[in-house]
Design an enzyme around this catalytic site. Structure first.
Site, PDB file in Angstrom:
ATOM      1  N   LYS A  10      -9.687   0.428  -6.452  1.00  0.00           N
ATOM      2  CA  LYS A  10      -9.591  -1.019  -6.280  1.00  0.00           C
ATOM      3  C   LYS A  10     -10.832  -1.587  -5.575  1.00  0.00           C
ATOM      4  O   LYS A  10     -11.596  -0.846  -4.946  1.00  0.00           O
ATOM      5  CB  LYS A  10      -8.301  -1.351  -5.511  1.00  0.00           C
ATOM      6  CG  LYS A  10      -7.022  -0.989  -6.285  1.00  0.00           C
ATOM      7  CD  LYS A  10      -5.772  -1.467  -5.552  1.00  0.00           C
ATOM      8  CE  LYS A  10      -4.510  -1.122  -6.334  1.00  0.00           C
ATOM      9  NZ  LYS A  10      -3.275  -1.595  -5.633  1.00  0.00           N
ATOM     10  N   TYR A  50      -0.804  -6.811 -14.295  1.00  0.00           N
ATOM     11  CA  TYR A  50       0.295  -6.747 -13.320  1.00  0.00           C
ATOM     12  C   TYR A  50       1.472  -7.640 -13.728  1.00  0.00           C
ATOM     13  O   TYR A  50       2.226  -8.085 -12.860  1.00  0.00           O
ATOM     14  CB  TYR A  50      -0.209  -7.150 -11.934  1.00  0.00           C
ATOM     15  CG  TYR A  50      -0.886  -6.031 -11.151  1.00  0.00           C
ATOM     16  CD1 TYR A  50      -0.197  -4.850 -10.848  1.00  0.00           C
ATOM     17  CD2 TYR A  50      -2.188  -6.140 -10.688  1.00  0.00           C
ATOM     18  CE1 TYR A  50      -0.792  -3.831 -10.123  1.00  0.00           C
ATOM     19  CE2 TYR A  50      -2.796  -5.128  -9.956  1.00  0.00           C
ATOM     20  CZ  TYR A  50      -2.091  -3.969  -9.674  1.00  0.00           C
ATOM     21  OH  TYR A  50      -2.675  -2.971  -8.940  1.00  0.00           O
ATOM     22  N   PHE A  58       3.766 -11.621  -3.644  1.00  0.00           N
ATOM     23  CA  PHE A  58       2.408 -11.114  -3.472  1.00  0.00           C
ATOM     24  C   PHE A  58       1.583 -11.183  -4.748  1.00  0.00           C
ATOM     25  O   PHE A  58       0.412 -10.798  -4.755  1.00  0.00           O
ATOM     26  CB  PHE A  58       2.443  -9.662  -2.954  1.00  0.00           C
ATOM     27  CG  PHE A  58       3.188  -8.694  -3.848  1.00  0.00           C
ATOM     28  CD1 PHE A  58       2.573  -8.124  -4.957  1.00  0.00           C
ATOM     29  CD2 PHE A  58       4.502  -8.355  -3.572  1.00  0.00           C
ATOM     30  CE1 PHE A  58       3.245  -7.236  -5.777  1.00  0.00           C
ATOM     31  CE2 PHE A  58       5.189  -7.457  -4.394  1.00  0.00           C
ATOM     32  CZ  PHE A  58       4.557  -6.902  -5.492  1.00  0.00           C
ATOM     33  N   ARG A  86       0.294  10.109  -7.856  1.00  0.00           N
ATOM     34  CA  ARG A  86       1.008   9.284  -6.877  1.00  0.00           C
ATOM     35  C   ARG A  86       1.074   9.999  -5.525  1.00  0.00           C
ATOM     36  O   ARG A  86       0.962   9.370  -4.476  1.00  0.00           O
ATOM     37  CB  ARG A  86       2.437   8.982  -7.379  1.00  0.00           C
ATOM     38  CG  ARG A  86       2.489   8.255  -8.718  1.00  0.00           C
ATOM     39  CD  ARG A  86       2.249   6.789  -8.618  1.00  0.00           C
ATOM     40  NE  ARG A  86       3.276   6.093  -7.865  1.00  0.00           N
ATOM     41  CZ  ARG A  86       3.312   4.769  -7.738  1.00  0.00           C
ATOM     42  NH1 ARG A  86       2.392   4.014  -8.328  1.00  0.00           N
ATOM     43  NH2 ARG A  86       4.252   4.193  -7.046  1.00  0.00           N
ATOM     44  N   THR A  92       2.399   3.161  -0.872  1.00  0.00           N
ATOM     45  CA  THR A  92       1.808   1.851  -1.167  1.00  0.00           C
ATOM     46  C   THR A  92       1.216   1.218   0.092  1.00  0.00           C
ATOM     47  O   THR A  92       0.113   0.676   0.067  1.00  0.00           O
ATOM     48  CB  THR A  92       2.885   0.917  -1.751  1.00  0.00           C
ATOM     49  OG1 THR A  92       3.503   1.566  -2.866  1.00  0.00           O
ATOM     50  CG2 THR A  92       2.283  -0.405  -2.205  1.00  0.00           C
ATOM     51  N   ARG A 103      -4.832   6.764   0.290  1.00  0.00           N
ATOM     52  CA  ARG A 103      -4.542   5.498   0.973  1.00  0.00           C
ATOM     53  C   ARG A 103      -4.602   5.652   2.487  1.00  0.00           C
ATOM     54  O   ARG A 103      -5.038   4.745   3.198  1.00  0.00           O
ATOM     55  CB  ARG A 103      -3.200   4.946   0.498  1.00  0.00           C
ATOM     56  CG  ARG A 103      -3.328   4.266  -0.874  1.00  0.00           C
ATOM     57  CD  ARG A 103      -2.006   3.941  -1.492  1.00  0.00           C
ATOM     58  NE  ARG A 103      -2.138   3.070  -2.659  1.00  0.00           N
ATOM     59  CZ  ARG A 103      -1.165   2.891  -3.554  1.00  0.00           C
ATOM     60  NH1 ARG A 103      -0.009   3.514  -3.407  1.00  0.00           N
ATOM     61  NH2 ARG A 103      -1.359   2.078  -4.581  1.00  0.00           N
ATOM     62  N   HIS A 116      -4.897   2.493  -7.478  1.00  0.00           N
ATOM     63  CA  HIS A 116      -3.695   2.302  -8.290  1.00  0.00           C
ATOM     64  C   HIS A 116      -3.461   3.558  -9.119  1.00  0.00           C
ATOM     65  O   HIS A 116      -4.414   4.186  -9.558  1.00  0.00           O
ATOM     66  CB  HIS A 116      -3.873   1.110  -9.249  1.00  0.00           C
ATOM     67  CG  HIS A 116      -2.892   1.116 -10.380  1.00  0.00           C
ATOM     68  ND1 HIS A 116      -1.618   0.623 -10.243  1.00  0.00           N
ATOM     69  CD2 HIS A 116      -2.972   1.610 -11.640  1.00  0.00           C
ATOM     70  CE1 HIS A 116      -0.969   0.808 -11.397  1.00  0.00           C
ATOM     71  NE2 HIS A 116      -1.774   1.398 -12.250  1.00  0.00           N
TER      72      HIS A 116
END
Ligand code: ATP
Ligand code: MG
Length: 138
Positions: A10, A50, A58, A86, A92, A103, A116
């Site tokens: 991202k 999305y 959001f 994942r 998240t 992350r 993502h």
């Protein structure tokens, strides 16, 4: 059997210079990079990508963020690629992400969370087709 998933580094992570470090984590986890391209996307393209989140509080912020600067689009392959990516990404919200995950290491907030990854076979197929033509995936 090898499985493919779709991923995005991202704009926050690209801006901060974490692209190579994230790619290294992905390769170290056993993924092959099938296809990769860096580009900027429009707000409209982000809204289409999305669309499942349209109407959520959001959504507008997410689409503005995703179109705020260059990102890196990728198709990745390995056994169990969808679930394994994942796991490598982490939760998240980076505040809840496990130690060592992408992350945890590179994201700063739930809205700007570095990476993502598709969450199921159907979403991986939609997301891959949204950004890549068939001839780019040989
Ligand atoms: P992604 O789809 O980007 O891989 P995810 O599957 O972990 O992330 P989703 O529930 O699909 O999470 O949400 C998509 C994105 O929307 C998240 O990555 C996050 O940046 C943003 N998002 C989700 N929930 C919130 C929230 N409560 N507040 C702000 N942003 C959010
Ligand atoms: Mg998701």
């Amino acid at each position: 059997m090898a499985q493919r998933t779709f991923s995005i580094i991202k704009p926050d992570a690209v801006r901060k210079g974490f692209t190579a470090a994230i790619l290294a984590d992905i390769e170290r986890a056993g993924f092959q990079i099938v296809a990769i391209k860096k580009q900027s996307i429009s707000k409209e393209q982000a809204q289409g990508f999305y669309a499942v989140h349209a109407g959520k509080p959001f959504f507008e912020g997410l689409c503005a963020f995703m179109s705020s600067g260059p990102l890196v689009l990728m198709v990745l392959e390995k056994e169990n690629a969808i679930a394994d990516l994942r796991r490598v990404m982490g939760a998240t919200n980076p505040a809840n992400a496990e130690e060592g995950t992408i992350r945890k290491k590179y994201a700063e907030s739930i809205g700007q969370n570095a990476i993502h990854g598709s969450d199921a076979e159907e979403t991986a197929a939609f997301e891959t087709g949204y950004w890549f033509a068939g001839y780019e995936l040989i």
